[in-house]
Write a protein that holds these residues in place. Structure first.
Motif, PDB file in Angstrom:
ATOM      1  N   MET A   1       0.771  -1.152   0.060  1.00 25.61           N
ATOM      2  CA  MET A   1      -0.026   0.124   0.119  1.00 25.61           C
ATOM      3  C   MET A   1       0.875   1.143   0.144  1.00 25.61           C
ATOM      4  N   GLY A   2       0.479   2.291  -0.705  1.00 32.60           N
ATOM      5  CA  GLY A   2       1.438   3.259  -1.034  1.00 32.60           C
ATOM      6  C   GLY A   2       0.950   4.548   0.060  1.00 32.60           C
ATOM      7  N   ILE A   3       1.807   5.445   0.203  1.00 36.35           N
ATOM      8  CA  ILE A   3       1.601   6.652   0.686  1.00 36.35           C
ATOM      9  C   ILE A   3       0.827   7.680  -0.097  1.00 36.35           C
ATOM     10  N   ILE A   4      -0.441   8.377   0.286  1.00 38.24           N
ATOM     11  CA  ILE A   4      -1.017   9.523  -0.512  1.00 38.24           C
ATOM     12  C   ILE A   4      -0.738  10.669   0.370  1.00 38.24           C
ATOM     13  N   SER A  10       5.220  25.931  -0.406  1.00 38.26           N
ATOM     14  CA  SER A  10       5.746  26.732   1.213  1.00 38.26           C
ATOM     15  C   SER A  10       5.580  28.237   0.978  1.00 38.26           C
ATOM     16  N   THR A  11       5.341  28.797  -0.134  1.00 39.46           N
ATOM     17  CA  THR A  11       5.353  30.053  -0.305  1.00 39.46           C
ATOM     18  C   THR A  11       3.803  30.696   0.297  1.00 39.46           C
ATOM     19  N   THR A  12       3.102  29.909  -0.324  1.00 44.10           N
ATOM     20  CA  THR A  12       1.475  30.218  -0.127  1.00 44.10           C
ATOM     21  C   THR A  12       0.796  29.555   0.994  1.00 44.10           C
ATOM     22  N   GLY A  13       1.153  28.299   1.218  1.00 46.83           N
ATOM     23  CA  GLY A  13       0.459  27.456   2.087  1.00 46.83           C
ATOM     24  C   GLY A  13      -0.810  26.840   1.562  1.00 46.83           C
ATOM     25  N   GLN A  14      -0.748  26.900   0.265  1.00 45.56           N
ATOM     26  CA  GLN A  14      -1.909  26.201  -0.480  1.00 45.56           C
ATOM     27  C   GLN A  14      -1.669  25.114  -1.121  1.00 45.56           C
ATOM     28  N   PRO A  15      -2.783  24.113  -1.057  1.00 47.04           N
ATOM     29  CA  PRO A  15      -2.230  22.739  -1.597  1.00 47.04           C
ATOM     30  C   PRO A  15      -2.128  22.677  -3.143  1.00 47.04           C
ATOM     31  N   ILE A  16      -1.248  21.856  -3.627  1.00 50.53           N
ATOM     32  CA  ILE A  16      -0.951  22.068  -5.089  1.00 50.53           C
ATOM     33  C   ILE A  16      -1.524  20.763  -5.987  1.00 50.53           C
ATOM     34  N   GLN A  17      -1.396  19.843  -5.052  1.00 48.75           N
ATOM     35  CA  GLN A  17      -1.874  18.546  -5.822  1.00 48.75           C
ATOM     36  C   GLN A  17      -1.858  17.198  -4.689  1.00 48.75           C
ATOM     37  N   LYS A  18      -2.360  16.117  -4.968  1.00 45.07           N
ATOM     38  CA  LYS A  18      -2.153  14.892  -4.270  1.00 45.07           C
ATOM     39  C   LYS A  18      -1.369  14.112  -5.097  1.00 45.07           C
ATOM     40  N   MET A  19      -0.322  13.257  -4.405  1.00 44.72           N
ATOM     41  CA  MET A  19       0.359  12.246  -5.182  1.00 44.72           C
ATOM     42  C   MET A  19       0.747  11.052  -4.250  1.00 44.72           C
ATOM     43  N   GLN A  20       0.741   9.999  -4.862  1.00 44.29           N
ATOM     44  CA  GLN A  20       1.108   8.674  -4.298  1.00 44.29           C
ATOM     45  C   GLN A  20       2.415   8.226  -4.302  1.00 44.29           C
ATOM     46  N   PHE A  21       2.771   7.802  -3.311  1.00 46.35           N
ATOM     47  CA  PHE A  21       4.338   7.556  -3.203  1.00 46.35           C
ATOM     48  C   PHE A  21       4.439   6.049  -2.832  1.00 46.35           C
ATOM     49  N   ARG A  23       6.581   4.578  -0.839  1.00 47.60           N
ATOM     50  CA  ARG A  23       6.796   4.638   0.547  1.00 47.60           C
ATOM     51  C   ARG A  23       6.826   6.087   1.051  1.00 47.60           C
ATOM     52  N   MET A  24       7.397   6.104   2.348  1.00 45.96           N
ATOM     53  CA  MET A  24       7.209   7.372   2.668  1.00 45.96           C
ATOM     54  C   MET A  24       8.403   8.432   2.168  1.00 45.96           C
ATOM     55  N   PRO A  25       8.065   9.621   1.390  1.00 45.53           N
ATOM     56  CA  PRO A  25       9.082  10.276   0.880  1.00 45.53           C
ATOM     57  C   PRO A  25      10.121  10.993   1.739  1.00 45.53           C
ATOM     58  N   LYS A  26      11.327  11.085   1.296  1.00 49.20           N
ATOM     59  CA  LYS A  26      12.324  11.575   2.162  1.00 49.20           C
ATOM     60  C   LYS A  26      12.473  12.953   2.217  1.00 49.20           C
ATOM     61  N   PRO A  27      12.908  13.798   2.949  1.00 48.69           N
ATOM     62  CA  PRO A  27      12.778  15.245   2.958  1.00 48.69           C
ATOM     63  C   PRO A  27      13.645  15.951   1.719  1.00 48.69           C
ATOM     64  N   VAL A  58      -0.142  12.982   5.326  1.00 45.52           N
ATOM     65  CA  VAL A  58       1.343  13.321   5.036  1.00 45.52           C
ATOM     66  C   VAL A  58       1.120  14.493   4.135  1.00 45.52           C
ATOM     67  N   SER A  59       1.918  15.406   4.515  1.00 51.93           N
ATOM     68  CA  SER A  59       2.176  16.757   3.772  1.00 51.93           C
ATOM     69  C   SER A  59       3.736  16.928   3.114  1.00 51.93           C
ATOM     70  N   VAL A  60       3.621  16.975   1.895  1.00 58.02           N
ATOM     71  CA  VAL A  60       5.326  17.370   1.388  1.00 58.02           C
ATOM     72  C   VAL A  60       5.297  18.889   0.867  1.00 58.02           C
ATOM     73  N   TRP A  61       6.072  19.555   1.564  1.00 56.59           N
ATOM     74  CA  TRP A  61       6.120  20.970   1.352  1.00 56.59           C
ATOM     75  C   TRP A  61       7.313  21.267   0.272  1.00 56.59           C
ATOM     76  N   VAL A  62       6.940  22.119  -0.818  1.00 54.82           N
ATOM     77  CA  VAL A  62       7.836  22.301  -1.914  1.00 54.82           C
ATOM     78  C   VAL A  62       7.507  23.723  -2.204  1.00 54.82           C
ATOM     79  N   THR A  63       8.675  24.461  -2.940  1.00 51.05           N
ATOM     80  CA  THR A  63       8.663  25.632  -3.314  1.00 51.05           C
ATOM     81  C   THR A  63       8.907  25.546  -4.961  1.00 51.05           C
TER      82      THR A  63
END
Length: 66
Positions: A1-4, A10-21, A23-27, A58-63
């Motif tokens: 089972m994957g991680i969704i 990071s700039t606006t604090g708004q969600p961009i999209q959902k993505m399935q990994f 396993r747990m994504p690394k920083p 799970v939230s992944v923050w990107v710029t």
């Protein structure tokens, strides 16, 4: 089972999209958004599941550049 994960801007604090990994994504993970832009994770946040649920948010923050 994957991680969704929710990909957050990071700039606006708004969600961009959902993505399935698989396993747990690394920083330091790099991946491509639906827009085709290559981004690197700034940080990964793991929340608490809601009462009676097993799914952990799970939230992944990107710029993004644009």
């Amino acid at each position: 089972m994957g991680i969704i994960a929710t990909i957050m801007n990071s700039t606006t604090g708004q969600p961009i999209q959902k993505m399935q990994f698989g396993r747990m994504p690394k920083p330091w993970a790099s991946f491509t958004l639906e827009t085709g832009e290559l981004v690197k994770a700034d940080r990964v946040e793991v929340g608490k599941p809601a009462p009676g649920k097993f799914v952990v948010p799970v939230s992944v923050w990107v710029t993004p550049k644009a």
